[in-house]
Design a protein around this motif. Sequence first.
Motif, PDB file in Angstrom:
ATOM      1  N   SER A 294      -7.105   2.363   1.454  1.00  0.00           N
ATOM      2  CA  SER A 294      -7.202   1.177   0.128  1.00  0.00           C
ATOM      3  C   SER A 294      -7.393   0.271   0.509  1.00  0.00           C
TER       4      SER A 294
ATOM      5  N   GLN B 240      -4.463  13.934  -0.153  1.00  0.00           N
ATOM      6  CA  GLN B 240      -5.108  12.930  -0.498  1.00  0.00           C
ATOM      7  C   GLN B 240      -4.376  11.509  -0.868  1.00  0.00           C
ATOM      8  N   ALA B 241      -3.173  11.237  -0.892  1.00  0.00           N
ATOM      9  CA  ALA B 241      -2.872  10.292  -1.158  1.00  0.00           C
ATOM     10  C   ALA B 241      -2.111   9.643   0.225  1.00  0.00           C
TER      11      ALA B 241
ATOM     12  N   PHE C 147       4.342  11.501   1.736  1.00  0.00           N
ATOM     13  CA  PHE C 147       3.011  10.929   0.978  1.00  0.00           C
ATOM     14  C   PHE C 147       3.166  12.333  -0.558  1.00  0.00           C
TER      15      PHE C 147
ATOM     16  N   ALA D  48       0.714  -1.049  -0.457  1.00  0.00           N
ATOM     17  CA  ALA D  48      -0.159  -0.170  -0.075  1.00  0.00           C
ATOM     18  C   ALA D  48       0.764   1.355  -0.070  1.00  0.00           C
TER      19      ALA D  48
ATOM     20  N   TYR E  48      -4.206  -1.174   2.786  1.00  0.00           N
ATOM     21  CA  TYR E  48      -3.702  -1.361   3.776  1.00  0.00           C
ATOM     22  C   TYR E  48      -4.719  -1.537   4.891  1.00  0.00           C
TER      23      TYR E  48
ATOM     24  N   ASP F 274      -5.501   8.409   0.946  1.00  0.00           N
ATOM     25  CA  ASP F 274      -5.988   7.230  -0.016  1.00  0.00           C
ATOM     26  C   ASP F 274      -5.521   6.307   0.388  1.00  0.00           C
ATOM     27  N   CYS F 275      -3.836   5.857   0.714  1.00  0.00           N
ATOM     28  CA  CYS F 275      -3.321   4.791   1.110  1.00  0.00           C
ATOM     29  C   CYS F 275      -4.296   4.433   2.598  1.00  0.00           C
TER      30      CYS F 275
ATOM     31  N   ASN G 299       2.152   2.041  -3.443  1.00  0.00           N
ATOM     32  CA  ASN G 299       1.116   2.421  -4.537  1.00  0.00           C
ATOM     33  C   ASN G 299       0.785   3.957  -3.824  1.00  0.00           C
ATOM     34  N   HIS G 300       0.466   4.616  -3.039  1.00  0.00           N
ATOM     35  CA  HIS G 300       0.990   5.925  -2.686  1.00  0.00           C
ATOM     36  C   HIS G 300       1.864   6.280  -2.795  1.00  0.00           C
TER      37      HIS G 300
END
Length: 101
Positions: A71, A63-64, A59, A28, A74, A67-68, A31-32
Amino acid sequence: MQKGYWIVRVDITEPEQFKAYAAANAIALKNHGARFLARAGRFEVPEGSTRSRNTIVEFPSYQAALDCWRSPEYQAALQLRLPASAIDLVIVEGYDGPQPD
């Protein structure tokens, strides 16, 4: 766009289980666009309280960072962490305003 940060304070109660969480959360985080700024290094507590380990994760955006945490990857890792630790985790937006001279 302001960066986002996870500020994490953790007490690990089950070290082997926590290692499984750390391996699982890497998906996770990658990915972020996350990167560790501080991870379980030396620290002092001149005021307030703390836990045994402290981590700061950066990050590319606030927002990232949100979002992480939200997700599916995560949230699956989180299930490994819950029985292995107690944490305080704050997601905060970075600051890009005036600085002291």
